[in-house]
Design a protein around this motif. Sequence first.
Motif, PDB file in Angstrom:
ATOM      1  N   GLN A  16       0.830  -1.205   0.000  1.00  0.00           N
ATOM      2  CA  GLN A  16       0.000   0.000   0.000  1.00  0.00           C
ATOM      3  C   GLN A  16       0.868   1.259   0.000  1.00  0.00           C
ATOM      4  O   GLN A  16       0.592   2.212  -0.738  1.00  0.00           O
ATOM      5  N   LYS A  17       1.914   1.223   0.791  1.00  0.00           N
ATOM      6  CA  LYS A  17       2.820   2.375   0.847  1.00  0.00           C
ATOM      7  C   LYS A  17       3.501   2.587  -0.505  1.00  0.00           C
ATOM      8  O   LYS A  17       3.594   3.722  -0.995  1.00  0.00           O
ATOM      9  N   ASN A  20       1.014   4.056  -2.969  1.00  0.00           N
ATOM     10  CA  ASN A  20       0.769   5.466  -2.682  1.00  0.00           C
ATOM     11  C   ASN A  20       1.939   6.330  -3.140  1.00  0.00           C
ATOM     12  O   ASN A  20       1.742   7.409  -3.722  1.00  0.00           O
ATOM     13  N   GLU A  21       3.155   5.866  -2.896  1.00  0.00           N
ATOM     14  CA  GLU A  21       4.341   6.621  -3.311  1.00  0.00           C
ATOM     15  C   GLU A  21       4.416   6.719  -4.837  1.00  0.00           C
ATOM     16  O   GLU A  21       4.911   7.717  -5.374  1.00  0.00           O
ATOM     17  N   ASP A  25      -3.495   3.524  -7.142  1.00  0.00           N
ATOM     18  CA  ASP A  25      -4.497   2.995  -6.232  1.00  0.00           C
ATOM     19  C   ASP A  25      -3.973   1.683  -5.653  1.00  0.00           C
ATOM     20  O   ASP A  25      -3.689   0.742  -6.410  1.00  0.00           O
ATOM     21  N   PRO A  26      -3.823   1.578  -4.342  1.00  0.00           N
ATOM     22  CA  PRO A  26      -3.319   0.321  -3.755  1.00  0.00           C
ATOM     23  C   PRO A  26      -4.146  -0.894  -4.149  1.00  0.00           C
ATOM     24  O   PRO A  26      -3.613  -2.004  -4.210  1.00  0.00           O
TER      25      PRO A  26
END
Length: 226
Positions: A16-17, A20-21, A25-26
């Motif tokens: 997820q990180k 986002n980076e 969309d995760p």
Amino acid sequence: MIGVTENLALISDLLQKAANEAGRDPASVNLLAVSKKQPLDKIRQAAAAGQRNFGENFVQEGVEKIEALAEFDLTWHFSGPLQRNKTRTVAEYFDWVHTLDKLKTARRLSNQRPDHLAPLNVCLQVNVDAEASKSGIAPAELPGLASACMELPGIRLRGLMCLPAIRDEFEAQRVPFAKLRRLQRALKDDGFELDTLSMGMSNDFRAAVFEGATIVRIGTAVFGER
């Protein structure tokens, strides 16, 4: 000792990180838990924690696990070398094949897929680093094989897969993944409806996510050492 459930939560957070980076969309990044040579109890722990996609490299081992864990309604991916005499078993038991690189194999999988099952999802494995020791189609041959696969009713071409040479630095890791992404983009521009980039493993999944991976294949970080 950290267990499978905790490992899955940690990896989910890391994915997820990374998404986002990368400005993604995760939910567009899916974890394929590579369960080859892992015991059934660890796979059961992962399934109980909500993991649904599992990858196997050996046909008979995979079949035994598929049958033993049928109550979980899991999705099984074959991601190992596919021998000619194993295609029927793979076509009958698995939901995905990530390592397709020959038209002859594609035809066998299509012909051997049972009629009561949905078409077998396949990714074409591309040898992005032109390594003689690895399987995979050369990029120049990709459009022809993709076109031929689209004519086979028993399989559904979903995207591309790669297993690049090991690189340690993040920017270097991105290079082969970017190449695969561009190859997929070119096919999509030619009208192919592809939605999958199967790339990235325990040591380089962050780079893969930055380059558009939709499936990352992680084993040891989920289950521990084999």
